[in-house]
Design an enzyme around this catalytic site. Structure first.
Site, PDB file in Angstrom:
ATOM      1  N   HIS A   1       5.417  -7.784  -6.574  1.00  0.00           N
ATOM      2  CA  HIS A   1       4.272  -7.158  -6.589  1.00  0.00           C
ATOM      3  C   HIS A   1       3.915  -6.123  -7.473  1.00  0.00           C
ATOM      4  O   HIS A   1       4.278  -4.967  -7.351  1.00  0.00           O
ATOM      5  CB  HIS A   1       4.091  -6.568  -4.852  1.00  0.00           C
ATOM      6  CG  HIS A   1       2.948  -6.014  -4.560  1.00  0.00           C
ATOM      7  ND1 HIS A   1       1.857  -6.254  -5.355  1.00  0.00           N
ATOM      8  CD2 HIS A   1       2.275  -5.554  -3.463  1.00  0.00           C
ATOM      9  CE1 HIS A   1       0.659  -5.678  -4.688  1.00  0.00           C
ATOM     10  NE2 HIS A   1       0.897  -5.431  -3.534  1.00  0.00           N
TER      11      HIS A   1
ATOM     12  N   HIS B   1      -2.239  -3.684  -7.656  1.00  0.00           N
ATOM     13  CA  HIS B   1      -3.118  -3.091  -6.509  1.00  0.00           C
ATOM     14  C   HIS B   1      -2.580  -1.488  -6.535  1.00  0.00           C
ATOM     15  O   HIS B   1      -2.797  -0.966  -5.453  1.00  0.00           O
ATOM     16  CB  HIS B   1      -2.710  -3.713  -5.146  1.00  0.00           C
ATOM     17  CG  HIS B   1      -3.381  -4.846  -4.839  1.00  0.00           C
ATOM     18  ND1 HIS B   1      -3.238  -5.799  -3.984  1.00  0.00           N
ATOM     19  CD2 HIS B   1      -4.419  -5.559  -5.696  1.00  0.00           C
ATOM     20  CE1 HIS B   1      -3.919  -7.117  -4.320  1.00  0.00           C
ATOM     21  NE2 HIS B   1      -4.659  -6.781  -5.196  1.00  0.00           N
TER      22      HIS B   1
ATOM     23  N   TYR C   1       0.631  -0.049  -6.913  1.00  0.00           N
ATOM     24  CA  TYR C   1       1.744   0.362  -6.370  1.00  0.00           C
ATOM     25  C   TYR C   1       2.667   0.876  -7.564  1.00  0.00           C
ATOM     26  O   TYR C   1       2.095   0.736  -8.626  1.00  0.00           O
ATOM     27  CB  TYR C   1       2.205  -0.661  -5.171  1.00  0.00           C
ATOM     28  CG  TYR C   1       1.540  -0.671  -4.236  1.00  0.00           C
ATOM     29  CD1 TYR C   1       1.140   0.411  -3.365  1.00  0.00           C
ATOM     30  CD2 TYR C   1       0.604  -1.651  -3.891  1.00  0.00           C
ATOM     31  CE1 TYR C   1       0.197   0.461  -2.099  1.00  0.00           C
ATOM     32  CE2 TYR C   1      -0.383  -1.740  -2.789  1.00  0.00           C
ATOM     33  CZ  TYR C   1      -0.682  -0.592  -1.921  1.00  0.00           C
ATOM     34  OH  TYR C   1      -1.539  -0.611  -0.822  1.00  0.00           O
TER      35      TYR C   1
END
Ligand SMILES: Cc1cc2nc3c(=O)[nH]c(=O)nc-3n(C[C@H](O)[C@H](O)[C@H](O)COP(=O)(O)O)c2cc1C
Length: 370
Positions: free
Chosen positions: A181, A184, A186
């Site tokens: 990931h 977004h 993070y």
């Protein structure tokens, strides 16, 4: 009897590395906050298997790589033996129905507060720039973020190692691969984006330096589990959690080109129209240059429906299309696309609530409403 609907681009087969997909409709990573105490629960067996079709690709909700990775209540992890064991029956259920299942692994970095951290310590990030306290419009619980501590350069290999171990654990749990990931706002995005990263060492400043952390994670995981099991999600154009970039086109292109070196399975990019959480807006930007630059499989997400997804495949703008909210509310989405059947509406109010059934596994299938 009604004639079979003609085959549409989204429902054509695709060979994703060694995985033979029977269609191109992918379940997006969707945080649902129903993994009590960061442990995946038995109710996830039903939830994921409802969304499985033979030869379909599913990506899990974001799953923590370590005990410093959490920023929201009841998100799952994959750093303890208990968590690995708890994932196994969920993965088995997806495999039993012929699905291909990737685990999305994340670290929230500064999108956290000390309540989620071991010993009440401050969360860490690329920088000590704090986030503005916010009412999380996305529906997440309102929370004040604790100002982060800037990671010291000598601590970075440890975090890369946490990602490596989490990927190893995902394979141990039975997953077919992992999705890193990197989107977004993070931790990985906090390194890539210049709105956050103000470092002056080799992890900050130039594009090359800001992307170093992400690429070190890609390399470590590829060496650990094989590049043919590795994907990464990126959102160069998004500014979630105050992590925008002054030149997202260059950032996206640099990452697409750099990833080629590691020969990973896929690059999954979020459309520029999803700049702000949960909202679709017109954008002059495009993922096409990145699609052209990246040599592996290319996945796109963000605001897609049947028509738009078919167009993306037909025009070769993507190999696979990832559906979030539509798949959340329509467990049999590929079948509905095939039949051009009406879709259930999603209910935002239950996206992140903790009920094990309501708004989770109770969206009706076509057979239920026939
Ligand atoms: C309830 C919910 C949870 C989400 N959780 C994640 C997540 O864990 N990881 C991630 O990368 N994106 C997450 N997203 C973003 C989705 O994967 C997807 O990119 C976004 O919803 C846009 O696609 P859509 O228009 O098809 O819904 C989430 C979105 C929603 C609505």
């Amino acid at each position: 009897m009604a004639a079979e609907a003609p085959t549409i681009p989204l429902l054509t087969p695709y060979k994703l590395g060694k995985f033979n997909l029977s269609h191109r409709v992918v379940l997006a990573p969707l945080t649902r906050q129903r993994s009590y105490g960061n442990v995946p629960q038995p109710h996830a067996i039903l939830y994921y298997s409802q969304r499985t079709s033979k030869g379909g690709l599913l990506i899990t909700e974001a799953t923590g790589v370590s005990n410093t990775a959490q920023g929201y209540p009841d998100t799952p992890g994959i750093w303890t033996k208990e968590q690995v064991e708890a994932w196994k029956p969920i993965v088995d259920a997806v495999h039993a129905k012929g699905g291909v299942f990737f685990c999305q692994i994340w670290h929230t970095g500064r999108v956290s507060n000390q309540g989620f951290q071991p010993n009440g310590q401050a969360p860490f990030s690329s920088s000590d720039r704090p986030l503005t306290p916010q009412d999380r419009a996305s529906g997440f619980n309102v929370s004040d973020f604790t100002p982060p501590r800037r990671l010291r350069i000598e601590e970075i290999p440890q975090i890369v190692n946490d990602f490596r171990l989490a990927a190893r654990n995902a394979i141990e749990a039975g997953f077919d691969g992992v999705e890193i990931h990197g989107a977004h706002g993070y931790l990985i995005d906090q390194f890539m984006k210049d709105q956050v990263n103000d470092r002056t060492d080799q992890y900050g400043g130039s594009l090359e330096n800001r992307c170093r952390f992400a690429l070190e994670i890609v390399e470590a995981i590829s060496n650990e589990i094989g590049a043919d099991r590795v994907g990464i999600r990126l959102s160069p154009f998004a500014n979630y959690m105050e992590s925008g970039d002054s030149n997202p086109d260059s950032l996206g292109l640099y990452m697409a080109e750099s990833l080629n070196k590691y020969e990973i399975l896929y690059c999954h990019m979020v459309e520029p129209r999803m700049k702000t959480v949960g909202e679709k807006s017109e954008s002059p930007h495009s993922l096409v240059p990145m699609r052209k630059a990246f040599k592996g499989s290319f996945l796109v997400a963000g605001g897609y429906d049947r028509e738009d997804g078919n167009k993306a495949i037909a025009k070769n703008r993507a190999d696979l299309v990832v559906f979030g909210r539509l798949f959340l509310a329509n467990p049999d989405l590929p079948k509905r696309f095939k039949l051009n059947a009406p879709l259930n509406k999603y209910n935002r109010d239950t996206f992140y609530t903790s009920d094990p059934v309501l708004g989770y596994s109770d969206y009706p299938l076509l057979v239920d409403i026939a």
